[in-house]
Design a protein around this motif. Structure first.
Motif, PDB file in Angstrom:
ATOM      1  N   THR A 155      78.433   9.306  56.809  1.00  0.00           N
ATOM      2  CA  THR A 155      77.321   8.744  56.794  1.00  0.00           C
ATOM      3  C   THR A 155      76.459   8.466  58.160  1.00  0.00           C
ATOM      4  OG1 THR A 155      78.559   6.879  57.850  1.00  0.00           O
ATOM      5  CG2 THR A 155      78.252   6.660  55.166  1.00  0.00           C
ATOM      6  N   TYR A 158      73.776  10.968  58.596  1.00  0.00           N
ATOM      7  CA  TYR A 158      72.510  11.131  57.599  1.00  0.00           C
ATOM      8  C   TYR A 158      71.772  10.595  57.826  1.00  0.00           C
ATOM      9  CZ  TYR A 158      74.688  13.959  53.318  1.00  0.00           C
ATOM     10  OH  TYR A 158      74.295  15.067  52.578  1.00  0.00           O
ATOM     11  N   PRO A 169      66.051   5.017  54.604  1.00  0.00           N
ATOM     12  CA  PRO A 169      66.252   5.087  54.047  1.00  0.00           C
ATOM     13  C   PRO A 169      66.407   4.895  52.429  1.00  0.00           C
ATOM     14  CG  PRO A 169      67.997   4.145  55.744  1.00  0.00           C
ATOM     15  CD  PRO A 169      67.019   3.961  55.873  1.00  0.00           C
ATOM     16  N   MET A 174      68.134  12.880  48.460  1.00  0.00           N
ATOM     17  CA  MET A 174      69.060  13.973  48.615  1.00  0.00           C
ATOM     18  C   MET A 174      69.016  14.368  47.405  1.00  0.00           C
ATOM     19  SD  MET A 174      70.578  15.726  50.689  1.00  0.00           S
ATOM     20  CE  MET A 174      71.730  17.085  51.240  1.00  0.00           C
ATOM     21  N   ASP A 182      76.675  15.032  49.226  1.00  0.00           N
ATOM     22  CA  ASP A 182      75.888  14.668  49.525  1.00  0.00           C
ATOM     23  C   ASP A 182      75.596  13.698  48.470  1.00  0.00           C
ATOM     24  OD1 ASP A 182      75.220  17.499  49.784  1.00  0.00           O
ATOM     25  OD2 ASP A 182      76.174  18.364  48.332  1.00  0.00           O
ATOM     26  N   VAL A 186      74.920   8.779  51.005  1.00  0.00           N
ATOM     27  CA  VAL A 186      73.431   8.761  51.735  1.00  0.00           C
ATOM     28  C   VAL A 186      73.816   7.443  50.385  1.00  0.00           C
ATOM     29  CG1 VAL A 186      71.235   9.668  50.441  1.00  0.00           C
ATOM     30  CG2 VAL A 186      72.921  11.664  51.320  1.00  0.00           C
ATOM     31  N   GLY A 191      70.402   5.709  50.326  1.00  0.00           N
ATOM     32  CA  GLY A 191      69.470   6.409  50.296  1.00  0.00           C
ATOM     33  C   GLY A 191      69.518   6.440  48.262  1.00  0.00           C
ATOM     34  N   ALA A 193      69.892   9.601  45.640  1.00  0.00           N
ATOM     35  CA  ALA A 193      71.151  10.722  45.868  1.00  0.00           C
ATOM     36  C   ALA A 193      70.631  10.983  44.001  1.00  0.00           C
ATOM     37  CB  ALA A 193      72.369  10.723  45.846  1.00  0.00           C
TER      38      ALA A 193
END
Length: 233
Positions: A155, A158, A169, A174, A182, A186, A191, A193
């Protein structure tokens, strides 16, 4: 879903083939050691234990892998391994470092289209020199605005990248093959993903999906699904 403005890609086993090269090398390594003792499943476990112990010293990548193979070979043969066989292990590493970069199907066409509408970033971990040369040899670098080669994907990594490029975010997507590196970190920072599993994954990156908890992410079988997904916004 929030509007996506930035799409980041993992590199190894997301943009190009990587882990099968390690698997092939490990089998060649076992062949070298087979003249000293009978090979069984414990050899792979022993090598992984040494790799894990050495991560804080050598980091991720081929060079650390080769050093760990040499260390394991010395221990497992009780220091009986010959200089000739040590050289053979070193040569395996050299072959890995010069292995042709095999782009995964659909990647080049996809990033070519995406770069006109999104800010594209590569975020990958591993040895700096090795990753830089693979990115250069891949021919994909021109499609990405930024390239980040990091020692770990968590974390804080990122968050640091998003802050550096002033990306929210909620506007960040990602894409990668590792749930651990990955996807989960995220999701934890807010974020988006997409997980694209690869058929051969290093044990260190494996993670049970149930440990992701309540986080929501997409899972594709191929990068080919991305364009339709993005057009559905």
């Amino acid at each position: 879903m929030k509007k996506i403005t930035t799409i980041a890609f993992d590199a190894d086993d997301t943009l190009w083939v990587n882990e099968p090269i390690f698997t092939k090398t490990r089998l060649q390594y076992e062949s070298i050691l087979s003249s000293y003792f009978k090979i069984d499943d414990t050899l792979e476990h022993k090598l992984y234990e040494v790799e894990l112990k050495n991560l804080k010293l050598f980091g991720y990548g081929i060079k650390g892998f080769i050093l760990s193979m040499i260390e394991s070979a010395i221990e497992l043969t009780q220091q009986k391994i010959s200089g000739k066989d040590i050289q053979r292990i070193i040569n395996l590493g050299k072959d890995m470092l010069t292995h042709p970069v095999e782009i995964l199907p659909g990647i080049e066409e996809t990033v070519e289209k995406l770069k006109t509408e999104y800010q594209l970033i590569i975020i990958t971990k591993g040895d700096l020199w090795d990753q830089e040369t693979k990115i250069a040899r891949s021919g994909l670098a021109e499609h990405f605005e930024h390239i980040e080669i990091v020692s770990e994907k968590n974390t804080s990594t990122y968050t640091g990248i998003l802050n550096r490029y002033q990306i929210k975010p909620s506007n960040f997507l990602m894409i990668g093959n590792s749930l651990k590196s990955d996807i989960l970190p995220v999701c934890e920072i807010g974020g988006q993903a997409i997980h694209i599993p690869f058929h051969d994954t290093w044990v260190h990156e494996k993670m049970d999906k149930h440990t992701i908890g309540e986080y929501t992410f997409q899972e594709f079988q191929s990068i080919m699904e991305l364009e339709d997904y993005l057009s559905s916004y």
